[in-house]
Design a protein around this motif. Structure first.
Motif, PDB file in Angstrom:
ATOM      1  N   ARG A   1      34.208  15.844 -32.435  1.00 46.18           N
ATOM      2  CA  ARG A   1      34.306  16.829 -31.346  1.00 46.18           C
ATOM      3  C   ARG A   1      35.740  17.003 -30.849  1.00 46.18           C
ATOM      4  O   ARG A   1      36.060  18.002 -30.204  1.00 46.18           O
ATOM      5  CB  ARG A   1      33.395  16.432 -30.189  1.00 46.18           C
TER       6      ARG A   1
ATOM      7  N   ARG B   1      30.084  12.797 -31.647  1.00 49.46           N
ATOM      8  CA  ARG B   1      30.461  12.533 -30.256  1.00 49.46           C
ATOM      9  C   ARG B   1      31.713  11.655 -30.154  1.00 49.46           C
ATOM     10  O   ARG B   1      32.452  11.742 -29.161  1.00 49.46           O
ATOM     11  CB  ARG B   1      29.300  11.847 -29.505  1.00 49.46           C
ATOM     12  N   THR B   2      31.949  10.808 -31.140  1.00 49.97           N
ATOM     13  CA  THR B   2      33.080   9.874 -31.027  1.00 49.97           C
ATOM     14  C   THR B   2      34.348  10.374 -31.702  1.00 49.97           C
ATOM     15  O   THR B   2      35.452  10.013 -31.293  1.00 49.97           O
ATOM     16  CB  THR B   2      32.706   8.508 -31.644  1.00 49.97           C
TER      17      THR B   2
END
Length: 246
Positions: free
Chosen positions: A199, A195-196
């Motif tokens: 992506r 997510r950090t």
């Protein structure tokens, strides 16, 4: 009890310094009620004492008996007696016993090495499958894959410490609780990575390689800071320790 301790003391002395004069004591012990382990030890002691006898027939019977037992710990005793033996028939029996024991040891060693190879190979296979699935489904070359396994291992250690300090009565079963904790912890760290950072890099394998390599260095340093640079030890529960002799 005291008498059994005396018998077992004689058994130990039989291998250190075999003395045929102690045979009556061992034979008296064998005539009594013993558990299987103590009886086996005393039978070995009896055969070892017979090897030190002046009677050639007793030495011959002892050589055959020790060979049939197939215990690796008996090999030094058989080899020492072979060097000192003067009787050709007893020497032949000792040589046959040593050959039989060496064959058993070779088979045991081969099986042990094969099992160790399969165990280590299965770990490498799991790691390789994880990398292959990640790349195949997401197009990401995850250089931090090993660090995710490291996170799971340290999570297992943390559960072990928790059980040791908080639930000592249930310590033997800490591994059952550590399994889901390790999976969930590694999954959460992996999700945070995705997510950090990851992506934003889909479709650019080289950049994911460099980014995850940097993340791997960060995770390594984080673990050193929290847990120290030295390795930590995991204890096997009693039900995962020991083995069976075939």
């Amino acid at each position: 009890d005291e008498l059994t301790a005396k018998y077992l003391s004689a058994e130990k002395a039989a291998f250190d310094e075999p003395d045929a004069s102690q045979l009556p004591l061992v034979e008296k012990a064998l005539a009594g009620a013993l558990d299987a382990k103590d009886r086996t030890l005393l039978e070995q002691a009896k055969a070892a004492m017979q090897l030190a006898s002046d009677d050639e027939a007793q030495r011959l019977a002892a050589a055959k008996a020790l060979g049939d037992m197939g215990q690796p710990a008996l090999r030094p005793l058989l080899a020492a007696q072979l060097q000192a033996e003067s009787s050709a028939s007893v020497k032949a029996a000792l040589s046959a016993a040593l050959s039989s024991l060496d064959r058993s040891l070779a088979v045991s060693s081969a099986l042990s090495q094969a099992f160790t190879g399969l165990s280590l190979g299965s770990i490498l296979l799991l790691a390789a499958l994880g990398l292959a699935i990640t790349y195949g489904l997401m197009g990401v070359i995850n250089m931090a894959h090993g660090e995710l396994m490291m996170i799971g291992a340290y999570a297992t250690w943390a559960v072990q410490v928790f059980f040791k300090n908080t639930l000592p009565g249930l310590f033997d079963w800490y591994l059952l609780a550590a399994l889901p904790v390790a999976f969930v912890t590694a999954a959460l760290v992996g999700a945070a990575m995705e997510r950090t950072v990851i992506r934003f890099l889909y479709g650019r394998p080289l950049e994911t390689l460099l980014a995850t390599w940097g993340i791997s260095l960060m995770l390594q340093q984080l673990v050193r800071t929290i847990f120290g640079a030295q390795n930590v030890g995991l204890e096997n529960p009693p039900w995962m320790s020991g083995g069976w002799q075939l």
